[in-house]
Each structure stands twice: as structure tokens, then as C-alpha cells.
Write a protein that holds these residues in place. Structure first.
Motif, mmCIF file in Angstrom:
data_model
loop_
_atom_site.group_PDB
_atom_site.id
_atom_site.type_symbol
_atom_site.label_atom_id
_atom_site.label_comp_id
_atom_site.label_asym_id
_atom_site.label_seq_id
_atom_site.Cartn_x
_atom_site.Cartn_y
_atom_site.Cartn_z
ATOM 1 N N GLY A 129 0.902 -0.041 14.545
ATOM 2 C CA GLY A 129 0.966 -0.021 15.995
ATOM 3 C C GLY A 129 2.244 0.594 16.508
ATOM 4 N N ASP A 130 3.333 -0.177 16.509
ATOM 5 C CA ASP A 130 4.571 0.248 17.158
ATOM 6 C C ASP A 130 5.245 1.428 16.459
ATOM 7 N N ALA A 131 5.434 1.349 15.125
ATOM 8 C CA ALA A 131 6.117 2.442 14.425
ATOM 9 C C ALA A 131 5.306 3.728 14.504
ATOM 10 N N ALA A 132 3.992 3.624 14.332
ATOM 11 C CA ALA A 132 3.153 4.817 14.436
ATOM 12 C C ALA A 132 3.146 5.368 15.856
ATOM 13 N N ASP A 133 3.209 4.496 16.849
ATOM 14 C CA ASP A 133 3.324 4.958 18.234
ATOM 15 C C ASP A 133 4.622 5.746 18.433
ATOM 16 N N ASP A 134 5.714 5.264 17.835
ATOM 17 C CA ASP A 134 6.978 5.995 17.918
ATOM 18 C C ASP A 134 6.846 7.367 17.269
ATOM 19 N N ALA A 135 6.142 7.416 16.125
ATOM 20 C CA ALA A 135 5.980 8.689 15.421
ATOM 21 C C ALA A 135 5.174 9.678 16.255
ATOM 22 N N ARG A 136 4.081 9.222 16.841
ATOM 23 C CA ARG A 136 3.279 10.120 17.687
ATOM 24 C C ARG A 136 4.067 10.568 18.903
ATOM 25 N N ARG A 137 4.801 9.643 19.491
ATOM 26 C CA ARG A 137 5.598 9.981 20.660
ATOM 27 C C ARG A 137 6.649 11.041 20.308
ATOM 28 N N ALA A 138 7.226 10.952 19.114
ATOM 29 C CA ALA A 138 8.239 11.926 18.706
ATOM 30 C C ALA A 138 7.651 13.327 18.606
ATOM 31 N N VAL A 139 6.456 13.434 18.019
ATOM 32 C CA VAL A 139 5.811 14.749 17.926
ATOM 33 C C VAL A 139 5.513 15.287 19.316
ATOM 34 N N ARG A 140 5.005 14.430 20.170
ATOM 35 C CA ARG A 140 4.717 14.848 21.551
ATOM 36 C C ARG A 140 5.995 15.258 22.271
ATOM 37 N N TRP A 141 7.085 14.513 22.053
ATOM 38 C CA TRP A 141 8.346 14.822 22.706
ATOM 39 C C TRP A 141 8.827 16.207 22.299
ATOM 40 N N VAL A 142 8.749 16.521 21.011
ATOM 41 C CA VAL A 142 9.192 17.836 20.542
ATOM 42 C C VAL A 142 8.344 18.934 21.168
ATOM 43 N N ARG A 143 7.039 18.734 21.217
ATOM 44 C CA ARG A 143 6.187 19.765 21.819
ATOM 45 C C ARG A 143 6.492 19.945 23.307
ATOM 46 N N SER A 144 6.754 18.854 23.996
ATOM 47 C CA SER A 144 6.993 18.955 25.432
ATOM 48 C C SER A 144 8.348 19.593 25.739
ATOM 49 N N MET A 186 7.835 15.336 8.461
ATOM 50 C CA MET A 186 8.329 15.077 7.108
ATOM 51 C C MET A 186 8.706 13.613 7.006
ATOM 52 N N GLY A 187 8.173 12.926 6.001
ATOM 53 C CA GLY A 187 8.457 11.509 5.853
ATOM 54 C C GLY A 187 8.805 11.131 4.433
ATOM 55 N N PHE A 188 9.779 10.237 4.294
ATOM 56 C CA PHE A 188 10.192 9.708 2.998
ATOM 57 C C PHE A 188 9.698 8.281 2.872
ATOM 58 N N SER A 189 8.927 7.979 1.833
ATOM 59 C CA SER A 189 8.523 6.611 1.525
ATOM 60 C C SER A 189 7.836 5.954 2.721
ATOM 61 N N ALA A 190 8.484 4.959 3.345
ATOM 62 C CA ALA A 190 7.898 4.332 4.532
ATOM 63 C C ALA A 190 7.687 5.351 5.644
ATOM 64 N N GLY A 191 8.594 6.317 5.759
ATOM 65 C CA GLY A 191 8.397 7.386 6.723
ATOM 66 C C GLY A 191 7.186 8.237 6.397
ATOM 67 N N GLY A 192 6.884 8.362 5.099
ATOM 68 C CA GLY A 192 5.672 9.067 4.695
ATOM 69 C C GLY A 192 4.414 8.342 5.132
ATOM 70 N N GLU A 193 4.485 7.019 5.188
ATOM 71 C CA GLU A 193 3.340 6.265 5.709
ATOM 72 C C GLU A 193 3.069 6.629 7.162
ATOM 73 N N LEU A 194 4.120 6.799 7.934
ATOM 74 C CA LEU A 194 3.933 7.198 9.327
ATOM 75 C C LEU A 194 3.332 8.592 9.413
ATOM 76 N N VAL A 195 3.765 9.484 8.517
ATOM 77 C CA VAL A 195 3.177 10.818 8.481
ATOM 78 C C VAL A 195 1.682 10.727 8.219
ATOM 79 N N SER A 196 1.274 9.920 7.233
ATOM 80 C CA SER A 196 -0.157 9.768 6.935
ATOM 81 C C SER A 196 -0.918 9.197 8.123
ATOM 82 N N LEU A 197 -0.311 8.216 8.786
ATOM 83 C CA LEU A 197 -1.009 7.570 9.900
ATOM 84 C C LEU A 197 -1.255 8.530 11.053
ATOM 85 N N ILE A 198 -0.328 9.470 11.291
ATOM 86 C CA ILE A 198 -0.509 10.363 12.436
ATOM 87 C C ILE A 198 -1.118 11.708 12.056
#
Length: 294
Positions: A132-147, A162-174
Motif C-alpha cells: 500500500g504505502d511504500a508502493a504508493d510512494d514508488a508510483r508517485r515518484a515515477v509520476r513526479w519525474v514525468r510531470s 531501479m531497485g535493490f532488494s526491498a526496493g526491487g520489490e517496489l519495482v516489481s509491484l509497480i
């Protein structure tokens, strides 16, 4: 000096643990840190007033998710951006070795980098969730860069993650799974797509794998250690899913290497040179070639 060799020298810093407080990234000016939600992230509540806690290479107690901006030099800006999610088991963020140092290395390739501080679900006392929250942050970051792409000379259709370990989980989720329905839009940034144009997975954790929307996944570069008890299996599983779905993917599994090989002393030549393989893959995909015309 060849670009591949230069990148290797810079990222060799990833192979040594921090023993003292890391110096600031080498840049002409310090990176700008911008909150992902100017009015506060949804669901944070009063914890938004708490300060972050950082020591040496890590940071935690993140209640104001943010992105630190590392723009490429205008003279050799490829127009490609990579949003970086450091690892840390969702308990902390390995912010230098898996964030700022990676960003400055990518800058040398002409890639603008954006390092994300996301909310931590496994920190003691946390009420956040990864999906929920961490993945929402990840999606928001991609949107922020595009905007904000035009501001940094970035092509909004050349935004990778690009994600390392737990950060890679966020990459998979989004990148490999659909966004959950019903998320309210808070501003115009949320109108941008959160699906990245390519993904770089560095020993990704198991969340989000097997993927449930692999048919729409972007091209992937995946690297892990073959004896990693956490992340060897999900790395291979994701690669097989992508391959069978006809999605372009490249996998590197390094022999006799475990988890977080970027943080350990290593005498294996292959491990020291894995950043070269990433640079090769980015070049083959055209991500390092500046786009001409409009």
C-alpha cells in the motif's frame, strides 16, 4: 577512459561497507530534495512532523516521502531518467550505497537519477504497508519525474526504475503488477502514468513475484547472486515469467554470490564488473543515446 570502465570505478564503492560517515555525493551542487506530496502523504497523519533518523549509510523514520534530484550534465544528457529505490528490508534505507552513489554513477552515463525515500513498513511501530504505502510512494515518484521531465531535460517516455532488494520489490509491484483500484487523485501529478519504461532489478525480494500483469511489463535487467537465500529464486522466477510472455529481459546470476553483494568485500571479477553489464544493457536498449528532434 571508456564509459564502461569509468562506471565500474565509480560503482566499485558499492563493494565496500561503510565504516564511517559517508561524504556527500560528488556534485557541483548538493542534490535538491523534494517532498512527493507537498501537503503530506496520504495516511501519515501527525507522524509527518517527525524527523528522519540517519547514521552513516542509512536513514529511517521516513514520514515525508521525498525524491532527491541528480540531473545529468546538460552537455551529455541522454534524456533518460532512472528512479532509484534503495533496499534495507523495509526497516531502513541503504541510502548512500544503494542510492546517492548509484545516482552519481548514472549521471556519468548521461542519465538523470532520482533517489526515493519511501515509507518503511517493517520499522518498529510502523503502520505502513509495502503493497500500500511504500508502493504508493514508488508510483508517485515515477509520476513526479514525468510531470517534471521538461525541467530536467528528461523524456517522459524514457523513465526507468531501479531497485535493490526491498526496493526491487517496489519495482516489481509497480512495473509487473497492476495498480490497485480506487486510489484517489490528489493533484495533476497523479494524472501521469506510474508504469516505468524499463526496470532494473538488483537482487529483488519476493514481493510482487510471480507477477500478475507481466504481459504489460517493461523490459528488464535482473542481477542476483546464485546462492542468495532470499532473492535468487524470485530473480529467476521473474525472468522466466517475462521471457515466456515475450518481454525483453536479461538475467545475470553470479556464482558463489549471496545477498547484497554490492555491500560486501568481493574478490570475484564478475561481481566487480556487474555495473558494466548494466551499462551494456542500457546502451543496447538505446537508453544512453540522446534523442534528436521532436
Amino acid at each position: 577512459m571508456k564509459v564502461a570502465a569509468l562506471l565500474t570505478l565509480v560503482l566499485l564503492a558499492l563493494s565496500a561497507p561503510s565504516v564511517a560517515q559517508d561524504p556527500p555525493p560528488v556534485q557541483d551542487t548538493p542534490p535538491v530534495s523534494v517532498p512527493l506530496w507537498p501537503n503530506g502523504a496520504p495516511g501519515v497523519g501527525t507522524r509527518g512532523a517527525e524527523g528522519e533518523i540517519g547514521r552513516d549509510y542509512w536513514v529511517r523514520n521516513i514520514h515525508r516521502p521525498s525524491v532527491s534530484v541528480f540531473p545529468a550534465k546538460p552537455a551529455h544528457n541522454s534524456g533518460t531518467a532512472i528512479v532509484i529505490f534503495p533496499g534495507g528490508g523495509h526497516k531502513l534505507l541503504v541510502y548512500t550505497n544503494e542510492g546517492t552513489k548509484v545516482a552519481t554513477a548514472l549521471n556519468r552515463m548521461g542519465v538523470s537519477a532520482f533517489v526515493v525515500k519511501y515509507r518503511l513498513a517493517n520499522e518498529p511501530g510502523s503502520r505502513y504497508s509495502v503493497e500500500g504505502d511504500a508502493a504508493d510512494d514508488a508510483r508517485r515518484a515515477v509520476r513526479w519525474v514525468r510531470s517534471h521531465a521538461a525541467q530536467y531535460g528528461v523524456d517522459p517516455h524514457r523513465v526507468g526504475v531501479m531497485g535493490f532488494s526491498a526496493g526491487g520489490e517496489l519495482v516489481s509491484l509497480i512495473a509487473d503488477n497492476p495498480a490497485p483500484p480506487g486510489r484517489p487523485s490528489v493533484d495533476t501529478i497523479d494524472r501521469e502514468s506510474a508504469r516505468p519504461d524499463f526496470q532494473v532489478q538488483v537482487f529483488p525480494g519476493p514481493r510482487g513475484i510471480p507477477a500478475t500483469d507481466v504481459a504489460h511489463a517493461p523490459p528488464a535487467f535482473i542481477v542476483a547472486g546464485s546462492i542468495d537465500p532470499c532473492c535468487a529464486t524470485p530473480s529467476v522466477a521473474l525472468y522466466e515469467q517475462l521471457r515466456k510472455a515475450g518481454v525483453s529481459a536479461e538475467l545475470h546470476m553470479y556464482a558463489e554470490s549471496g545477498h547484497a553483494f554490492n555491500l560486501d568485500e568481493s574478490n570475484r571479477i564478475s561481481i566487480l564488473h556487474w555495473p558494466d553489464r548494466l551499462q551494456d544493457w542500457l546502451a543496447d536498449g538505446g537508453w544512453l543515446e540522446p534523442q534528436r528532434g521532436g
